[in-house]
Design an enzyme around this catalytic site. Structure first.
Site, short mmCIF file in Angstrom:
data_model
loop_
_atom_site.label_atom_id
_atom_site.label_comp_id
_atom_site.label_asym_id
_atom_site.label_seq_id
_atom_site.Cartn_x
_atom_site.Cartn_y
_atom_site.Cartn_z
N ALA A 56 8.54 -0.40 25.82
CA ALA A 56 8.16 -1.81 25.97
C ALA A 56 6.67 -1.96 26.21
CB ALA A 56 8.94 -2.41 27.14
N SER A 100 0.00 5.73 21.01
CA SER A 100 -0.25 5.07 19.72
C SER A 100 -1.46 5.66 19.03
CB SER A 100 -0.50 3.59 19.97
OG SER A 100 -1.11 3.00 18.85
N GLU A 102 -3.54 3.93 17.73
CA GLU A 102 -4.63 3.02 18.10
C GLU A 102 -5.53 3.64 19.17
OE1 GLU A 102 -5.63 -0.39 17.15
OE2 GLU A 102 -4.65 0.49 15.42
N TYR A 124 -5.50 -3.44 23.61
CA TYR A 124 -4.23 -2.75 23.41
C TYR A 124 -4.46 -1.23 23.40
CZ TYR A 124 -0.25 -0.69 21.02
OH TYR A 124 0.82 0.12 20.70
N PHE A 163 3.20 -8.46 12.16
CA PHE A 163 2.55 -7.22 11.72
C PHE A 163 2.37 -7.26 10.20
CE2 PHE A 163 4.62 -6.40 15.71
CZ PHE A 163 3.61 -5.78 16.43
N ARG A 166 5.38 -6.52 7.48
CA ARG A 166 6.46 -7.51 7.41
C ARG A 166 5.92 -8.86 6.96
NH1 ARG A 166 11.65 -8.56 9.84
NH2 ARG A 166 12.70 -9.63 8.13
N ARG A 253 -10.23 -8.79 12.84
CA ARG A 253 -10.29 -8.48 14.28
C ARG A 253 -11.74 -8.28 14.71
NH1 ARG A 253 -4.80 -4.70 14.18
NH2 ARG A 253 -3.52 -6.51 13.65
N ALA A 255 -13.07 -6.05 16.52
CA ALA A 255 -13.42 -4.64 16.26
C ALA A 255 -12.21 -4.05 15.55
CB ALA A 255 -13.71 -3.91 17.56
N1 GDD Z 1 -1.22 -8.19 11.56
C1 GDD Z 1 -2.05 -8.36 10.55
N2 GDD Z 1 -2.09 -9.57 9.91
N3 GDD Z 1 -2.84 -7.32 10.17
C2 GDD Z 1 -3.66 -7.52 9.10
C3 GDD Z 1 -3.73 -8.74 8.41
C4 GDD Z 1 -2.91 -9.83 8.83
O1 GDD Z 1 -2.94 -10.92 8.28
N4 GDD Z 1 -4.62 -8.58 7.39
C5 GDD Z 1 -5.09 -7.34 7.46
N5 GDD Z 1 -4.52 -6.67 8.49
C6 GDD Z 1 -4.82 -5.31 8.91
C7 GDD Z 1 -5.21 -5.18 10.39
O2 GDD Z 1 -6.57 -5.57 10.57
C8 GDD Z 1 -4.96 -3.70 10.62
O3 GDD Z 1 -6.07 -2.95 10.19
C9 GDD Z 1 -3.78 -3.38 9.68
O4 GDD Z 1 -3.65 -4.50 8.80
C10 GDD Z 1 -2.45 -3.14 10.39
O5 GDD Z 1 -2.23 -4.20 11.31
P1 GDD Z 1 -0.80 -4.36 12.08
O6 GDD Z 1 0.30 -4.33 11.12
O7 GDD Z 1 -0.94 -5.58 12.94
O8 GDD Z 1 -0.66 -3.04 12.94
P2 GDD Z 1 -1.72 -2.19 13.81
O9 GDD Z 1 -2.14 -1.01 12.98
O10 GDD Z 1 -2.78 -3.05 14.37
O11 GDD Z 1 -0.82 -1.70 15.03
C11 GDD Z 1 0.53 -1.25 14.86
O12 GDD Z 1 0.58 0.15 14.80
C12 GDD Z 1 0.17 0.85 15.98
C13 GDD Z 1 0.34 2.34 15.73
O13 GDD Z 1 -0.79 2.80 15.07
C14 GDD Z 1 1.33 -1.78 16.07
O14 GDD Z 1 2.71 -1.51 15.86
C15 GDD Z 1 0.89 -1.12 17.36
O15 GDD Z 1 1.72 -1.55 18.43
C16 GDD Z 1 1.02 0.40 17.18
O16 GDD Z 1 0.61 1.07 18.34
#
Ligand code: GDD
Length: 305
Positions: A56, A100, A102, A124, A163, A166, A253, A255
């Site tokens: 969580a 993670s 990250e 995060y 995310f 999805r 983002r 950064a």
């Molecule tokens: N969410 C999102 N939405 N991300 C975008 C978008 C958008 O419209 N456009 C581009 N991105 C890019 C983000 O800037 C990032 O570089 C990448 O897509 C992935 O974003 P997310 O799917 O939000 O995941 P994350 O990589 O930031 O984090 C996920 O993975 C981590 C493990 O590496 C999460 O599940 C974290 O909780 C997890 O720790």
């Protein structure tokens, strides 16, 4: 099997537990909050556990920029509370911490493995580094079986809609159903190492079956851009992503973690783990699932009209 949920969820099981409805007769759910040490202490004092999977967290990176304070409070204190309650009441319980990729952030080496230094780029990521260090400290200071998985992005049909994976696959389905005409996204050049949640959960379990607690990177070893994900997802329904994707500054983002790719050699050799899903299989499964859900809903709406 026991699970912790928020009290409000227990009051609205039909809506809140849709993703675990098939398991409800096999788990005992308890109301507790990561923000409340007494609530966690109370659950740990009333039941005996062999293993604890602490997954969580506030896990959406973008939200952690919007409200860094609550992300840090929940993620860091929540981990500390869980560890402290177990140490006090059930020090023999094996503990898994969801680290993670990250934590690597502005990466110092490629691919990233267990030796790669951390350089988190968001509240995060910082909260996960703190949780990782707390877990290691409880292992070293109190001899607890506390292990961390450093999991790279893991996806599947149950992924939240915020995310990127999805968001893309659900919008592809809604475009196909004629409900929307475009997909606004941020950085299309970000690279991620995407795997399937089913494979990654297996790795978590394996980590707690070892003789000694340790930290493990779990990754596919392949990296792809958000643009490649779009290309493949839209091609599933014979569309060209360039006709629908619009870059929107709001989704950038402050950064960014530009590029991640993991080296899971240790998990492969020590745990005997390997992924079974390929990148195209993950994209296909997610698009097919969203098509089923969205087109099914559209058909049902028509019969109601
Ligand atoms: N969410 C999102 N939405 N991300 C975008 C978008 C958008 O419209 N456009 C581009 N991105 C890019 C983000 O800037 C990032 O570089 C990448 O897509 C992935 O974003 P997310 O799917 O939000 O995941 P994350 O990589 O930031 O984090 C996920 O993975 C981590 C493990 O590496 C999460 O599940 C974290 O909780 C997890 O720790």
């Amino acid at each position: 099997m026991h699970g912790l949920v928020r009290r409000v969820a227990l009051e609205d099981p039909d809506r809140r537990f849709t993703r675990i409805s098939h398991l409800l007769d096999r788990i005992q759910l308890h109301a507790a909050s990561l923000e409340s040490y007494p609530s966690l202490f109370s659950v740990v004092s009333r039941h005996e556990f062999d293993e604890c999977y602490h997954l969580a967290a506030q896990s959406f990176v973008a939200e952690s920029f919007a409200d860094g304070f609550s992300t840090m409070n929940t993620n860091i204190n929540g981990t500390h509370y869980m560890l402290a309650a177990l140490r006090e009441l059930q020090p023999k319980c094996r503990f898994y911490f969801a680290g993670s990729s990250e934590m690597f952030g502005k990466v110092r080496q490629t691919p990233q493995n267990e030796e790669t230094p951390f350089h988190p780029r968001s509240p995060y990521g910082i909260s996960k580094v703190a949780g990782f260090e707390l877990t290691r400290n409880y292992r070293e200071a109190y001899g607890m079986f506390a292990a961390s998985g450093i999991l790279f992005n893991h996806e599947g049909p149950r992924r939240g809609f915020e995310f990127v994976t999805r968001k893309i696959t659900s919008t592809v389905a809604r475009i196909k159903a004629g409900q929307v005409t475009e997909l606004p996204l941020g950085n299309l050049d970000a690279r991620r190492d995407w795997g399937h949640s089913k494979d990654y959960v297996r790795a978590m379990h394996l980590m707690l079956q070892q003789h000694t607690p340790d930290d493990f990177v779990v990754a596919s070893g392949e990296s792809h851009t958000v643009r490649e994900f779009c290309q493949l997802a839209f091609s599933q329904v014979n569309l060209d992503y360039r006709d629908y994707v619009r870059v929107d500054e709001r989704f950038y983002r402050p950064a960014e973690v530009e590029s991640l790719v993991g080296d899971a050699t240790k998990s492969r050799t020590v745990l005997g783990w390997k992924p079974t899903y390929s990148f195209p299989e993950i994209v296909r499964e997610m698009v097919q699932n969203d098509l089923r859900v969205t087109l099914g809903l559209t058909e049902r709406m028509k019969t109601l009209q």
